[in-house]
Scaffold this motif. Structure first.
Motif, PDB file in Angstrom:
ATOM      1  N   ASP A  93       0.815  -1.184   0.109  1.00  0.00           N
ATOM      2  CA  ASP A  93       0.026   0.054   0.015  1.00  0.00           C
ATOM      3  C   ASP A  93       0.850   1.235   0.091  1.00  0.00           C
ATOM      4  O   ASP A  93       0.611   2.196  -0.753  1.00  0.00           O
ATOM      5  CB  ASP A  93      -0.839   0.051   1.246  1.00  0.00           C
ATOM      6  CG  ASP A  93      -2.107  -0.836   1.009  1.00  0.00           C
ATOM      7  OD1 ASP A  93      -2.260  -1.479  -0.336  1.00  0.00           O
ATOM      8  OD2 ASP A  93      -3.016  -1.017   1.933  1.00  0.00           O
ATOM      9  N   GLY A  97       0.282   2.471  -3.862  1.00  0.00           N
ATOM     10  CA  GLY A  97      -1.005   2.879  -3.487  1.00  0.00           C
ATOM     11  C   GLY A  97      -1.920   1.703  -2.985  1.00  0.00           C
ATOM     12  O   GLY A  97      -1.481   0.545  -3.157  1.00  0.00           O
ATOM     13  N   ARG A  98      -3.040   2.266  -2.519  1.00  0.00           N
ATOM     14  CA  ARG A  98      -3.945   1.232  -1.595  1.00  0.00           C
ATOM     15  C   ARG A  98      -4.410   0.233  -2.936  1.00  0.00           C
ATOM     16  O   ARG A  98      -4.872   0.371  -3.733  1.00  0.00           O
ATOM     17  CB  ARG A  98      -5.057   2.032  -1.239  1.00  0.00           C
ATOM     18  CG  ARG A  98      -6.038   1.156  -0.654  1.00  0.00           C
ATOM     19  CD  ARG A  98      -7.059   1.760  -0.012  1.00  0.00           C
ATOM     20  NE  ARG A  98      -6.815   2.335   1.511  1.00  0.00           N
ATOM     21  CZ  ARG A  98      -7.449   2.620   2.145  1.00  0.00           C
ATOM     22  NH1 ARG A  98      -8.895   2.790   2.253  1.00  0.00           N
ATOM     23  NH2 ARG A  98      -6.884   3.175   3.576  1.00  0.00           N
ATOM     24  N   SER A 141      -4.454  -1.443  -7.983  1.00  0.00           N
ATOM     25  CA  SER A 141      -4.819  -0.348  -7.156  1.00  0.00           C
ATOM     26  C   SER A 141      -5.682   0.896  -7.804  1.00  0.00           C
ATOM     27  O   SER A 141      -5.194   1.257  -9.098  1.00  0.00           O
ATOM     28  CB  SER A 141      -3.235   0.454  -6.716  1.00  0.00           C
ATOM     29  OG  SER A 141      -3.410   1.447  -5.864  1.00  0.00           O
ATOM     30  N   THR A 144      -4.305   3.902  -9.780  1.00  0.00           N
ATOM     31  CA  THR A 144      -2.989   3.942  -9.903  1.00  0.00           C
ATOM     32  C   THR A 144      -2.253   2.947 -11.007  1.00  0.00           C
ATOM     33  O   THR A 144      -1.550   3.162 -11.762  1.00  0.00           O
ATOM     34  CB  THR A 144      -2.291   3.745  -8.461  1.00  0.00           C
ATOM     35  OG1 THR A 144      -2.736   4.736  -7.494  1.00  0.00           O
ATOM     36  CG2 THR A 144      -1.045   3.696  -8.421  1.00  0.00           C
TER      37      THR A 144
END
Length: 234
Positions: A93, A97-98, A141, A144
């Protein structure tokens, strides 16, 4: 006659008072026993220190313009996605990115949960076959990007796992698929490479000669080079 009746009457009431006293004493004793038992039964449980889960074992590409077929390798400790994915996404993450979605091929995963709770959010998990290589994990993500990781079998030895991580995260290595990398490593040790025949592309990559296999899975001992590579949990 009156005197006898008076004595009997007095004696009757005296006996009644004595019986009541015994009854009250017995009731009080019973209440004390209940209080003692309650205190014993409801004692606070012993405090146990929480044990942190071990970090995920990863090797990731960090620089360069050519991503190839893989972005790195993941060496899980088991085939339990529900317990393995939280540690993996906790590390990814902040880097990527998450992570919101993960997809696998179900061939090597006995149970595939639809959702996995991960550090304050939910990751949705799906499976596809034959679109996803059986030895690969696909991560998405939102907004992303997408990443593809080689999944090294949990039972793999440390030396072999290190070589596979180096091959999957090396920008200069041949563009082998995840299954071709695993097949090359298993062939080095005289183990049956796969349970099913490889596709034409994978067979071509795998049969590219000793140089291709050697470059994919280096034979020299020692830790892999850390140039353009992020290694975690090893």
């Amino acid at each position: 006659m009156d005197s006898t009746e008076g004595i009997s009457h007095t004696g009757f009431h005296a006996g009644s008072f004595s019986a009541n006293d015994e009854t009250r004493a017995a009731a009080e004793a019973a209440r004390r026993r209940v209080r003692i038992m309650s205190a014993t039964l409801h004692t606070a449980p012993p405090h146990h220190e929480s044990v942190a889960a071990p970090a995920a074992r990863l090797a990731l590409k960090t620089d360069g313009t050519s991503r190839g077929l893989l972005d790195g390798a993941w060496w899980p400790r088991s085939r339990d996605l529900l317990s393995e994915l939280p540690a993996l996404t906790d590390l990814l993450d902040p880097l990527w990115g998450r992570i919101t979605r993960i997809a696998v091929n179900p061939k090597h995963w006995p149970v595939i949960p639809r959702k996995v709770p991960v550090n304050g959010h939910i990751v949705k998990v799906g499976w596809f076959t034959p679109e996803i290589d059986p030895h690969k994990l696909l991560l998405l993500s939102y907004g992303t990007g997408r990443w593809d990781l080689l999944v090294i079998p949990p039972e793999t030895g440390a030396e072999s796992a290190a070589q596979l991580m180096a091959a999957a995260s090396d920008y200069d290595g041949p563009p082998l698929t995840a299954s071709a990398l695993i097949a090359a490593d298993e062939a080095r040790y005289g183990v049956c490479a796969t349970d099913e025949p490889m596709g034409p592309d994978e067979a071509w990559e795998y049969e590219g000669g000793a140089s291709a296999v050697s470059a994919a899975v280096p034979e020299q001992p020692g830790p892999p080079s850390r140039t353009n590579r992020l290694i975690i949990g090893m």
